[in-house]
Design a protein around this motif. Structure first.
Motif, mmCIF file in Angstrom:
data_model
loop_
_atom_site.group_PDB
_atom_site.id
_atom_site.type_symbol
_atom_site.label_atom_id
_atom_site.label_comp_id
_atom_site.label_asym_id
_atom_site.label_seq_id
_atom_site.Cartn_x
_atom_site.Cartn_y
_atom_site.Cartn_z
ATOM 1 N N ILE A 135 15.981 20.688 -34.954
ATOM 2 C CA ILE A 135 15.596 20.899 -36.052
ATOM 3 C C ILE A 135 13.863 20.077 -35.954
ATOM 4 O O ILE A 135 13.461 19.525 -35.584
ATOM 5 N N PHE A 136 13.474 21.618 -35.796
ATOM 6 C CA PHE A 136 11.613 22.056 -36.494
ATOM 7 C C PHE A 136 11.455 22.022 -37.351
ATOM 8 O O PHE A 136 11.263 22.593 -38.345
ATOM 9 N N PRO B 145 14.336 25.759 -38.145
ATOM 10 C CA PRO B 145 13.223 25.892 -38.206
ATOM 11 C C PRO B 145 13.468 25.472 -39.274
ATOM 12 O O PRO B 145 14.160 25.660 -41.001
ATOM 13 N N TRP B 146 12.494 24.521 -40.468
ATOM 14 C CA TRP B 146 12.464 24.489 -41.541
ATOM 15 C C TRP B 146 11.789 25.085 -42.360
ATOM 16 O O TRP B 146 10.720 26.011 -41.675
ATOM 17 N N LYS C 59 7.680 12.264 -40.393
ATOM 18 C CA LYS C 59 7.648 12.050 -39.459
ATOM 19 C C LYS C 59 8.530 10.702 -39.223
ATOM 20 O O LYS C 59 9.370 10.443 -38.038
ATOM 21 N N ALA C 60 8.962 10.013 -39.994
ATOM 22 C CA ALA C 60 9.585 8.393 -40.246
ATOM 23 C C ALA C 60 11.231 9.060 -40.039
ATOM 24 O O ALA C 60 11.861 8.052 -38.911
ATOM 25 N N GLU C 61 11.679 10.397 -39.834
ATOM 26 C CA GLU C 61 12.534 11.349 -39.811
ATOM 27 C C GLU C 61 12.924 11.240 -38.522
ATOM 28 O O GLU C 61 14.098 12.043 -38.218
ATOM 29 N N ALA C 62 12.127 12.202 -37.895
ATOM 30 C CA ALA C 62 11.861 12.549 -36.413
ATOM 31 C C ALA C 62 12.018 11.929 -35.393
ATOM 32 O O ALA C 62 12.164 10.364 -34.943
ATOM 33 N N ASP C 63 12.495 12.330 -34.077
ATOM 34 C CA ASP C 63 12.720 11.374 -32.951
ATOM 35 C C ASP C 63 11.327 11.718 -32.162
ATOM 36 O O ASP C 63 10.550 11.255 -31.351
ATOM 37 N N VAL D 56 14.567 16.056 -44.769
ATOM 38 C CA VAL D 56 15.131 16.316 -43.246
ATOM 39 C C VAL D 56 16.266 15.855 -43.160
ATOM 40 O O VAL D 56 17.368 15.841 -42.173
ATOM 41 N N ARG D 57 16.969 14.275 -44.011
ATOM 42 C CA ARG D 57 17.658 14.113 -43.376
ATOM 43 C C ARG D 57 18.978 14.758 -44.104
ATOM 44 O O ARG D 57 19.840 14.657 -43.146
ATOM 45 N N MET D 58 19.324 15.733 -45.148
ATOM 46 C CA MET D 58 20.012 16.123 -45.606
ATOM 47 C C MET D 58 20.351 17.269 -44.224
ATOM 48 O O MET D 58 21.535 16.989 -43.381
ATOM 49 N N LEU D 59 19.129 17.660 -43.645
ATOM 50 C CA LEU D 59 19.894 18.798 -42.755
ATOM 51 C C LEU D 59 20.167 17.802 -40.844
ATOM 52 O O LEU D 59 20.455 18.294 -40.497
ATOM 53 N N LYS D 60 19.356 16.676 -40.772
ATOM 54 C CA LYS D 60 20.528 15.463 -40.041
ATOM 55 C C LYS D 60 21.683 15.088 -40.469
ATOM 56 O O LYS D 60 21.794 15.692 -39.057
#
Ligand code: 13P
Ligand code: SF4
Length: 301
Positions: free
Chosen positions: A142-143, A163-164, A117-121, A94-98
């Motif tokens: 990013i979903f 999408p993931w 979840k901690a990486e999400a808005d 997720v961090r890479m996608l961000k």
């Protein structure tokens, strides 16, 4: 003494509440204080005044209950009851996608680990995914982690969704061929499916709803017959609460890990006050923000 009677005694002694997902086996649903979908369960966990929450569902649901009400003891009677789709996503990815899409907002379906979840808005459930995405500032989203839910949301938003590539094996097993066979056997039945289903299954449905949304849809529908495109245990509550209506399940739509919670391990959890959901305070703090933001947005179906 029957296990159910001992459970009632222990529940009183421990000042405990039992929360169960709609996919739990009937004997668990019958002893629960509240049965519902992911969003309803998160809401019930957040507002309970009980000291102990016994969570009958899969890992991410029990974690959310703890994150939303950290002063409570949350018992998850069988830690092996994990959602395979939640396990398909990892925080490093997720961090890479961000990094690749810095102006995108990140939406985490609740079927994720606390670390993701901690990486999400913001988080969402199948009930409010469209509402959550449309509430965001950014036109790029990013979903994680469900590709099918992402594709379902894409139908109802002008935003671009990245999408993931995760999926739910239970809902992937629901196919148009299986639905068509049921439609031939029960002509005129309404087809109600979960948004975790494949896009071609969504195309053939009369309605797409979260598990609690299905309860509401069926209650309000003038129809008598329903083909239900989700996990088969959904039919237990549907039949119980709609005695005059008929429900047909899709063969093979079963979530094996949901069935790992049993009367015996619920009883053992309350006797021993374990296994307890334990998450670090810093992780909980980071995961609580997107979860709380979702709770403030509320139900969508
Ligand atoms: P609901 O939020 O609709 O109950 O769905 C949860 C889930 O895991 C579906 O597979
Ligand atoms: Fe996870 Fe699918 Fe089971 Fe729901 S039905 S808990 S998404 S594996």
């Amino acid at each position: 003494m029957r296990p159910q009677d001992r459970l009632m005694e222990l529940k009183k002694e421990r000042n405990a509440v039992i929360l169960a997902h709609n996919y739990q086996v009937p004997e668990i649903q019958d002893i629960a204080d509240f049965v519902g979908d992911s969003l309803g369960l998160a809401m019930a966990a957040a507002k309970t005044t009980a000291d102990v929450i016994v969570f009958c569902g899969v890992d991410f649901m029990a974690e959310s209950a703890k994150i939303l009400n950290p002063s409570k003891t949350v018992l998850h009677p069988e830690p092996k009851a994990k959602c395979p789709m939640a396990a398909m996503c990892d925080p490093a990815g997720v961090r890479m996608l961000k990094k690749d899409f810095p102006r995108a907002d990140v939406v985490a379906y609740v079927n994720t680990s606390a670390e993701c979840k901690a990486e999400a808005d913001v988080c969402c459930t199948s009930s409010n995914a469209v509402k959550v995405v449309n509430s965001l500032e950014s036109d790029l989203v990013i979903f994680i982690p469900d590709e099918n839910l992402a594709s379902f949301v894409q139908r109802s938003t002008d935003k671009d969704i990245i999408p993931w590539p995760g999926f739910c094996p239970t809902h992937e097993s629901i196919t148009v061929e299986k639905l068509n066979k049921l439609k031939d056997e029960h002509p005129g039945a309404a087809v109600v499916v979960h948004p975790e289903c494949r896009p071609d299954v969504i195309d053939t449905a009369d309605a797409v709803r979260s598990t609690e949304g299905m309860m509401n849809y069926v209650r309000e529908s003038p129809k008598k017959d329903f083909i239900i495109g989700t996990e088969q245990e959904m039919l237990y509550r549907l039949r119980k609460e709609n005695p005059g209506k008929n429900f047909y399940a899709v063969p093979g739509a079963l979530c094996p890990t949901m069935k790992l919670i049993t009367l015996d391990n619920v009883l053992a959890a309350l006797e021993s006050m374990s296994p307890e959901v334990a998450l670090g305070p810093e992780l909980m703090e980071r995961a609580r923000k997107p979860l709380q933001r979702m709770m403030d947005i509320g139900r969508g179906d």
